[in-house]
Design a protein around this motif. Structure first.
Motif, mmCIF file in Angstrom:
data_model
loop_
_atom_site.group_PDB
_atom_site.id
_atom_site.type_symbol
_atom_site.label_atom_id
_atom_site.label_comp_id
_atom_site.label_asym_id
_atom_site.label_seq_id
_atom_site.Cartn_x
_atom_site.Cartn_y
_atom_site.Cartn_z
ATOM 1 N N ASP A 69 18.552 83.462 -18.345
ATOM 2 C CA ASP A 69 19.025 83.249 -17.063
ATOM 3 C C ASP A 69 19.650 84.645 -16.563
ATOM 4 O O ASP A 69 20.304 85.026 -15.684
ATOM 5 C CB ASP A 69 19.836 82.021 -16.472
ATOM 6 C CG ASP A 69 19.275 80.922 -16.370
ATOM 7 O OD1 ASP A 69 18.091 80.788 -16.382
ATOM 8 O OD2 ASP A 69 19.821 79.838 -16.889
ATOM 9 N N ALA A 70 19.873 85.663 -17.806
ATOM 10 C CA ALA A 70 20.444 87.019 -17.602
ATOM 11 C C ALA A 70 19.923 87.651 -16.262
ATOM 12 O O ALA A 70 18.735 87.471 -16.130
ATOM 13 C CB ALA A 70 20.557 87.705 -18.654
ATOM 14 N N ARG A 71 20.752 88.156 -15.834
ATOM 15 C CA ARG A 71 20.167 89.294 -14.745
ATOM 16 C C ARG A 71 19.364 90.372 -15.359
ATOM 17 O O ARG A 71 19.663 90.695 -16.534
ATOM 18 C CB ARG A 71 21.484 90.139 -13.873
ATOM 19 C CG ARG A 71 22.222 89.488 -13.172
ATOM 20 C CD ARG A 71 23.634 90.123 -12.650
ATOM 21 N NE ARG A 71 23.128 91.212 -11.711
ATOM 22 C CZ ARG A 71 23.816 92.095 -11.114
ATOM 23 N NH1 ARG A 71 25.277 92.029 -11.464
ATOM 24 N NH2 ARG A 71 23.443 92.750 -10.177
ATOM 25 N N LEU A 72 18.341 91.084 -14.684
ATOM 26 C CA LEU A 72 17.388 91.939 -15.250
ATOM 27 C C LEU A 72 17.745 93.511 -14.663
ATOM 28 O O LEU A 72 18.144 93.406 -13.421
ATOM 29 C CB LEU A 72 15.944 91.637 -14.973
ATOM 30 C CG LEU A 72 15.454 90.176 -15.546
ATOM 31 C CD1 LEU A 72 14.022 90.229 -15.571
ATOM 32 C CD2 LEU A 72 16.011 90.072 -17.198
ATOM 33 N N CYS A 73 17.618 94.271 -15.543
ATOM 34 C CA CYS A 73 17.882 95.743 -15.144
ATOM 35 C C CYS A 73 16.528 96.387 -15.045
ATOM 36 O O CYS A 73 16.148 96.717 -16.260
ATOM 37 C CB CYS A 73 19.019 96.460 -15.962
ATOM 38 S SG CYS A 73 19.210 98.144 -15.761
ATOM 39 N N ILE A 74 15.775 96.606 -13.908
ATOM 40 C CA ILE A 74 14.681 97.116 -13.873
ATOM 41 C C ILE A 74 14.301 98.692 -13.920
ATOM 42 O O ILE A 74 14.787 99.363 -13.181
ATOM 43 C CB ILE A 74 13.828 96.512 -12.744
ATOM 44 C CG1 ILE A 74 14.058 95.049 -12.227
ATOM 45 C CG2 ILE A 74 12.272 96.879 -12.658
ATOM 46 C CD1 ILE A 74 13.312 94.188 -13.490
ATOM 47 N N ASP A 75 13.816 99.051 -15.156
ATOM 48 C CA ASP A 75 14.124 100.421 -15.640
ATOM 49 C C ASP A 75 12.698 101.175 -15.544
ATOM 50 O O ASP A 75 11.871 101.049 -16.495
ATOM 51 C CB ASP A 75 14.541 100.372 -17.085
ATOM 52 C CG ASP A 75 14.988 101.919 -17.509
ATOM 53 O OD1 ASP A 75 14.722 102.748 -16.719
ATOM 54 O OD2 ASP A 75 15.608 101.867 -18.583
ATOM 55 N N THR A 76 12.498 101.629 -14.383
ATOM 56 C CA THR A 76 11.093 102.365 -14.356
ATOM 57 C C THR A 76 11.455 103.377 -13.047
ATOM 58 O O THR A 76 12.430 103.304 -12.333
ATOM 59 C CB THR A 76 10.204 101.227 -13.602
ATOM 60 O OG1 THR A 76 8.870 101.899 -13.353
ATOM 61 C CG2 THR A 76 10.304 100.507 -12.396
ATOM 62 N N THR A 77 10.491 104.677 -13.135
ATOM 63 C CA THR A 77 10.599 105.391 -11.931
ATOM 64 C C THR A 77 9.584 105.510 -11.198
ATOM 65 O O THR A 77 9.533 106.256 -9.941
ATOM 66 C CB THR A 77 10.279 106.889 -12.734
ATOM 67 O OG1 THR A 77 9.099 106.668 -13.294
ATOM 68 C CG2 THR A 77 11.502 107.240 -13.777
ATOM 69 N N LYS A 78 8.457 104.298 -11.148
ATOM 70 C CA LYS A 78 7.659 104.139 -10.200
ATOM 71 C C LYS A 78 8.214 103.118 -9.025
ATOM 72 O O LYS A 78 8.475 101.895 -9.324
ATOM 73 C CB LYS A 78 6.435 103.721 -10.989
ATOM 74 C CG LYS A 78 5.935 104.491 -12.044
ATOM 75 C CD LYS A 78 4.645 104.266 -12.588
ATOM 76 C CE LYS A 78 3.878 105.161 -13.211
ATOM 77 N NZ LYS A 78 4.800 105.968 -14.273
#
Ligand code: THG
Length: 262
Positions: A69-78
């Motif tokens: 249930d952890a938060r997600l860190c969305i790592d994308t340049t798009k």
């Protein structure tokens, strides 16, 4: 310290292989272990070798959410991949990242507002990453102004002064620490600060030692969040000790266990 686990990144061979072979057990295991080791959020990045970032990112987001249930860190340049992944997140996401470029800020700050997300702002522009703290602060100021215009709280803005490998960009390391200190006095309330710590040691022979030494120095400069491998126990214990010495926790003999129980 807000700990963002770095391991679900296609830069790692095991994750790249899991992506190619669609092996969700590898990703589930990494998600669970990072959270057990103290990660409050998980960085999700398909890596430079992905042939279909839109498809691969969605798969990683879905599998990670099956595991924790952890938060997600969305790592994308798009931008299109970013928005699609934000829409899939069950917890408040972290946008990783915008830069100081106007075209990026114009797209990503409104997304932060729309999805009630936190957002990381890198102190870089089209022309790259400046060496000195002064130029990094100029870019940070642009990012702060864009956040304020869009109504994104300073609580949810993380400025990343961008640390580079010490073997190729040695003069940057102390400038990044100066930047962290200066960001704290730019405005009140100030934004938060974050680093992708492992960059500092890429290509060097003693990575864990360089990582944990630099993390301790960054804690002393006031760092609020770090993208790290939380399964590196020595790194985590040193970070907890540095925070204790900065009076971020009340001393007791069992302060490391106390940190882990909270
Ligand atoms: N700032 C922000 N986000 C970031 C970074 C940053 N995201 C990505 C990166 N930098 C932080 N995450 C990593 C993940 C892995 C590594 C470094 C930083 C790494 N990987 C090994 C390598 O390349 O040597 C993988 C090798 C292996 O397979 O074992 O070093 O700065 N906002």
């Amino acid at each position: 310290m807000f700990i963002i686990g770095e391991r679900i990144n296609g830069m790692y061979k095991d994750v790249h292989k899991a992506l190619v072979e669609h092996k969700d057990d590898v990703i589930i295991d990494l998600a669970k272990k990072q959270v057990a080791a103290g990660a409050q959020a998980l960085d999700i990045n398909v890596g430079p070798a992905s042939e279909d970032p839109m498809k691969d990112m969605q798969w990683l987001v879905e599998v990670a959410q099956k595991a924790t249930d952890a938060r997600l860190c969305i790592d994308t340049t798009k931008a299109d991949v970013m928005e699609k992944c934000l829409s899939l997140c069950k917890q408040r996401p972290v946008i990783n990242s915008t830069t100081g470029q106007k075209e990026k800020l114009d797209v990503l700050m409104p997304l932060a507002k729309k999805y009630n997300a936190s957002i990381i702002g890198l102190t870089m522009t089209k022309s790259g990453i400046p060496q000195d703290a002064h130029s990094r602060i100029e870019i940070a100021t642009q990012i702060i102004m864009a956040a304020q215009e869009q109504g994104v709280d300073m609580e949810d803005l993380y400025i990343d002064a961008v640390i580079l490998p010490v073997n190729v960009a040695q003069p940057h390391a102390k400038e990044v620490l100066d930047t962290i200190r200066q960001i704290k006095v730019l405005c009140d309330p100030s934004p938060k600060t974050v680093l992708g710590l492992s960059n500092v040691s890429q290509g060097t022979p003693n990575r864990p030692l360089i990582n944990r030494t630099y993390l301790t120095m960054a804690v002393a400069a006031g760092l609020d969040a770090a993208i790290v491998d939380p399964m590196d126990k020595e790194l985590m214990d040193e970070m907890i000790t540095a925070e204790l010495l900065m009076e971020k926790a009340i001393y007791c003999d069992s302060y490391i266990d106390a940190y882990k129980k909270k």
